[in-house]
Motif scaffolding. Sequence first.
Motif, PDB file in Angstrom:
ATOM      1  N   PRO A  39      -3.040   2.520   3.376  1.00  0.00           N
ATOM      2  CA  PRO A  39      -2.560   2.519   1.988  1.00  0.00           C
ATOM      3  C   PRO A  39      -3.735   2.564   1.013  1.00  0.00           C
ATOM      4  O   PRO A  39      -4.893   2.435   1.415  1.00  0.00           O
ATOM      5  N   ASP A  40      -3.419   2.743  -0.263  1.00  0.00           N
ATOM      6  CA  ASP A  40      -4.473   2.753  -1.276  1.00  0.00           C
ATOM      7  C   ASP A  40      -4.672   1.347  -1.844  1.00  0.00           C
ATOM      8  O   ASP A  40      -4.174   0.359  -1.285  1.00  0.00           O
ATOM      9  N   PHE A  41      -5.373   1.262  -2.955  1.00  0.00           N
ATOM     10  CA  PHE A  41      -5.759  -0.047  -3.499  1.00  0.00           C
ATOM     11  C   PHE A  41      -4.559  -0.875  -3.941  1.00  0.00           C
ATOM     12  O   PHE A  41      -4.654  -2.104  -4.039  1.00  0.00           O
ATOM     13  N   THR A  42      -3.423  -0.219  -4.224  1.00  0.00           N
ATOM     14  CA  THR A  42      -2.226  -0.956  -4.636  1.00  0.00           C
ATOM     15  C   THR A  42      -1.675  -1.808  -3.504  1.00  0.00           C
ATOM     16  O   THR A  42      -0.781  -2.624  -3.735  1.00  0.00           O
ATOM     17  N   ARG A  43      -2.188  -1.607  -2.289  1.00  0.00           N
ATOM     18  CA  ARG A  43      -1.815  -2.453  -1.143  1.00  0.00           C
ATOM     19  C   ARG A  43      -3.067  -3.172  -0.611  1.00  0.00           C
ATOM     20  O   ARG A  43      -3.229  -3.343   0.583  1.00  0.00           O
ATOM     21  N   PHE A  44      -3.899  -3.596  -1.524  1.00  0.00           N
ATOM     22  CA  PHE A  44      -5.157  -4.246  -1.139  1.00  0.00           C
ATOM     23  C   PHE A  44      -4.901  -5.437  -0.215  1.00  0.00           C
ATOM     24  O   PHE A  44      -5.627  -5.671   0.753  1.00  0.00           O
TER      25      PHE A  44
END
Length: 421
Positions: A39-44
């Motif tokens: 995932p990207d940063f929105t799923r850090f």
Amino acid sequence: MEKFYLGKTIEGLTNEEIKQALKDSLEGKSYKKVLIIPPDFTRFHSNSGFITNTYYHLLKDHAQVDILPALGTHEPMSDIEIDEMYGDIPKDRFLIHNWREDVVRVGEVPASYVKEITEGLWDKGVGMEVNRILMDESYDLILSVGQVVPHEVIGMANHAKNLFVGCGGKTTINESHMIGAVFGMERMMGKDHTPVRKVLDYALEHFLKSRPIVFVLTVTTAPKNVIKTHGVFIGNTRKVLEEAIKLSQEKNINFVHKGIKKAVVYLDPKEFKSTWLGNKSVYRTRMAIADGGELLVLGEGIVKFGEDPKIDQLIRKYGYCGRLNVLDLFKENDDLQKNMGAAAHLIHSSSDGRFKITYAVKNITLDEVRGVHFNACSYDEAVKKYDPNKLEPGFNTLEDGEEIFFIPNPALGLWIDKNRF
């Protein structure tokens, strides 16, 4: 192949335990070219960054390793975000997914099947698209990494969603989101076997069956912003999703004993820069907020509405005006029909007048927020009373006697009034 690793304490799995699990999952096999899809940063807080970094170092000496963050409709990650999430992986290993340009059609889920699973609410076939890189036969391993957590469109996030939505195209994203909106978000959140999940399961089985995909799924919580990984589920079957869902339902669904009169939700400015993402504060709390209650969203980092310029324009044009109004607008306006994902988002993000939604902002004007039918107030003024650094997760009683329910990150859970469930 199925391997499940569960934390033995409330602190979850240690980094060393996770590293060993990932090493075991490769089973000593030799690969020449590997694609990792995290995932990207929105799923850090999925801990996928650590997992991606670990896999990279396990593989890099004998294989070409490419990394394609599953952006969906989100904007590309910055170098700073890549460094913070994925660590020391070289930037030239990262590929950027463009949901409007980079996809190929792999098939269509039949209209008859879609009509059956949606109880007749949607009677069109769903075109399935993925980033063309997923179909590149030179890859001998594709690692789809991500978090299973309650989700407003599909019920529980990840597995096939990471591929068909995270790496999907306009048709798939729009149509799947609209099916979820029409079927009803509150009928699906926190559940498996929803209509959208069944669409993606069908597509995975029929259109990507020959691809060498292994899913690496996490279940995490992040109290006080510290990631706790309670389970890692690795394999190429649906069973890995089902086991992760069971654990996520235990760890990420929070039942409250009474309806919340006022919910205060904090959006980390590093993660949430748009209402497209920030409205998870609406989705994940709506089943817990009492009739006539209020949701106050502390949106310090909000600078826009859509992640994509076109979607931002549509949100500004139509606003969060309620489910029935959006459905009427959808029938009458070609731009919404061509961007069903935006229409679905407008439906999902309204309380339909049942409770008040107020965004506290500082990097976008109050008039802009009011222009999309939300209430608005100053972030700096709001945090004088509702300081996220002083509030505890859950119910708090303030100095003036007001009772509020504080949520430090809406992306990590689902809140439900047990009396309404």
